[in-house]
Design a protein around this motif. Structure first.
Motif, PDB file in Angstrom:
ATOM      1  N   HIS A 285       0.845  -1.191   0.000  1.00  0.00           N
ATOM      2  CA  HIS A 285       0.000   0.000   0.000  1.00  0.00           C
ATOM      3  C   HIS A 285       0.884   1.247   0.000  1.00  0.00           C
ATOM      4  O   HIS A 285       1.862   1.327   0.752  1.00  0.00           O
ATOM      5  N   THR A 286       0.553   2.193  -0.836  1.00  0.00           N
ATOM      6  CA  THR A 286       1.266   3.468  -0.869  1.00  0.00           C
ATOM      7  C   THR A 286       0.259   4.601  -0.914  1.00  0.00           C
ATOM      8  O   THR A 286      -0.920   4.402  -1.205  1.00  0.00           O
ATOM      9  N   VAL A 287       0.730   5.806  -0.645  1.00  0.00           N
ATOM     10  CA  VAL A 287      -0.114   6.991  -0.713  1.00  0.00           C
ATOM     11  C   VAL A 287       0.692   8.098  -1.390  1.00  0.00           C
ATOM     12  O   VAL A 287       1.913   8.164  -1.243  1.00  0.00           O
ATOM     13  N   ALA A 296      -4.695   9.101   4.238  1.00  0.00           N
ATOM     14  CA  ALA A 296      -3.703   8.110   4.667  1.00  0.00           C
ATOM     15  C   ALA A 296      -4.201   7.384   5.912  1.00  0.00           C
ATOM     16  O   ALA A 296      -4.043   6.159   6.030  1.00  0.00           O
ATOM     17  N   LEU A 299      -6.770   4.833   4.870  1.00  0.00           N
ATOM     18  CA  LEU A 299      -6.163   3.671   4.217  1.00  0.00           C
ATOM     19  C   LEU A 299      -5.529   2.740   5.254  1.00  0.00           C
ATOM     20  O   LEU A 299      -5.647   1.510   5.163  1.00  0.00           O
ATOM     21  N   MET A 300      -4.865   3.330   6.249  1.00  0.00           N
ATOM     22  CA  MET A 300      -4.277   2.515   7.311  1.00  0.00           C
ATOM     23  C   MET A 300      -5.350   1.727   8.056  1.00  0.00           C
ATOM     24  O   MET A 300      -5.194   0.532   8.328  1.00  0.00           O
ATOM     25  N   SER A 303      -6.913  -1.046   5.866  1.00  0.00           N
ATOM     26  CA  SER A 303      -5.983  -2.139   5.565  1.00  0.00           C
ATOM     27  C   SER A 303      -5.392  -2.773   6.827  1.00  0.00           C
ATOM     28  O   SER A 303      -4.609  -3.716   6.738  1.00  0.00           O
ATOM     29  N   SER A 307       1.735   1.669   9.062  1.00  0.00           N
ATOM     30  CA  SER A 307       2.726   2.456   8.329  1.00  0.00           C
ATOM     31  C   SER A 307       2.384   2.476   6.842  1.00  0.00           C
ATOM     32  O   SER A 307       1.756   1.551   6.329  1.00  0.00           O
ATOM     33  N   LEU A 308       2.814   3.542   6.181  1.00  0.00           N
ATOM     34  CA  LEU A 308       2.579   3.682   4.741  1.00  0.00           C
ATOM     35  C   LEU A 308       3.825   4.250   4.081  1.00  0.00           C
ATOM     36  O   LEU A 308       4.515   5.097   4.657  1.00  0.00           O
ATOM     37  N   ALA A 320       7.736   8.342   4.122  1.00  0.00           N
ATOM     38  CA  ALA A 320       7.053   7.279   4.857  1.00  0.00           C
ATOM     39  C   ALA A 320       6.401   7.909   6.084  1.00  0.00           C
ATOM     40  O   ALA A 320       6.846   8.961   6.572  1.00  0.00           O
ATOM     41  N   ASN A 322       3.779   6.811   9.781  1.00  0.00           N
ATOM     42  CA  ASN A 322       3.024   5.811  10.517  1.00  0.00           C
ATOM     43  C   ASN A 322       1.934   6.487  11.330  1.00  0.00           C
ATOM     44  O   ASN A 322       1.781   7.726  11.286  1.00  0.00           O
TER      45      ASN A 322
END
Length: 332
Positions: A285-287, A296, A299-300, A303, A307-308, A320, A322
């Motif tokens: 997973h990325t943002v 973000a 999404l965290m 999922s 962390s992303l 990055a 968290n």
């Protein structure tokens, strides 16, 4: 000081319920009376290039201040002018292009009615929010909003209670209708509330809170497992990105992955031969760095990760973050 009788909790509770019931009934009755005059008031404001100048005395003045604040924070420039002060110079705050919203339950507040001929002479539209359409205020107004109530919640029918609640609710209704007509959005609201929780959520971007530069954990796909472990420990994010030479994100490896890897290996496995490519999760997973931080966080949560990795428009690793970063920024 008058004698205080013995307190009766049951009577206090009954009066509280009566008060809420009377005020709720007043709002429902007012809602059923709404007609094209309300739409006319909205249209008057939309057509005026200036501000809404709200005026009222006493309790109506207190309500007026709140209405002006609500209008201003929802896309309609507004200000409150005290009628008594207006007679001593503050009338100059009203200019051509403004709209005056006069609030008075009786419609006969002397400090307000004395200003009405002057307001009319300036050619400034007047919207009356009153409990008596046939009052002096009502007769001078271009549009009358009927805020009348059948009775006050006060047991003596004296203290403004239901009438001020009706005024406040009708002012909110006017603000919401204007908000909708102007296409005012949540991010517009956030821009006028930058210090509040909503402002932080809607104005904070991922790029504002992410780790960047050498603070971002990353290893090459050929890196040995010990190198991954050192990178995770050194950067303190509980994970590391696995990137190609050009910065593209290939995968991610977390401290949770490490624990599970050790558990599976048991006593007989040799983990020293493993590389980042062998143990990473591909396509993590990325943002985007330009995304809102609240996206973000969502999404965290969806999922179930903490962390992303942050990428630019080309998919290259740029940062990055968290959940602790988001909590420090008060996004979550």
């Amino acid at each position: 000081m008058s004698h205080t009788p013995d307190f009766d909790p049951a009577r206090a509770l009954a009066l509280a319920r009566d008060t809420l019931g009377i005020e709720a009934d007043a709002i429902v009755a007012m809602s059923e009376r709404l007609d094209e005059r309300f739409a006319g008031a909205v249209q008057r404001v939309l057509q005026s290039p200036g501000r809404v100048v709200v005026m009222g005395m006493g309790k109506s003045g207190h309500v007026g201040r709140k209405i002006a604040a609500t209008l201003a924070s929802t896309g309609t420039p507004a200000m409150f002018v005290h009628p008594a002060e207006a007679s001593h110079g503050d009338l100059g705050m009203i200019t051509v292009g403004d709209v005056v919203l006069g609030i008075s339950n009786s419609g006969e507040s002397e400090e307000l009615t004395v200003l009405l001929p002057l307001i009319k002479r300036m050619g400034v539209p007047l919207v009356a929010l009153t409990g008596r359409s046939d009052s002096t205020l009502g007769r001078h107004a271009d549009v009358v909003l009927d805020a009348s109530v059948s009775k006050e919640a006060c047991p003596h029918n004296l203290a403004p209670t239901a009438s001020t609640t009706a005024q406040l609710a009708l002012g909110d209704a006017l603000a919401m209708a204007l908000l909708d007509a102007r296409g005012f959005r949540a991010d517009d609201f956030a821009r006028s509330h930058p210090g509040g929780a909503l402002g932080r959520k809607l104005l904070t971007h991922v790029s504002d809170v992410m780790r960047s530069g050498t603070d971002v954990p990353r290893v090459a796909p050929e890196a040995e497992l010990m190198v991954l472990m050192r990178e995770i420990s050194a950067k303190g994010l509980g994970m590391t990105a696995v990137t190609a030479d050009d910065g593209r994100v290939l995968g991610i490896f977390t401290d949770g992955d490490l624990r599970r890897l050790i558990e599976r290996a048991g006593d007989g496995g040799d983990l020293r031969t493993l590389t980042a490519r062998d143990v990473m999760h591909a396509s993590p997973h990325t943002v985007r760095e330009g995304a809102l931080a609240v996206e973000a966080a969502g999404l965290m949560e969806a999922s179930r990760i903490t962390s992303l990795l942050v990428v630019d428009d080309g998919g290259l690793l740029v940062g990055a973050l968290n959940s602790n970063d988001l909590m420090r920024a008060k996004v979550i």
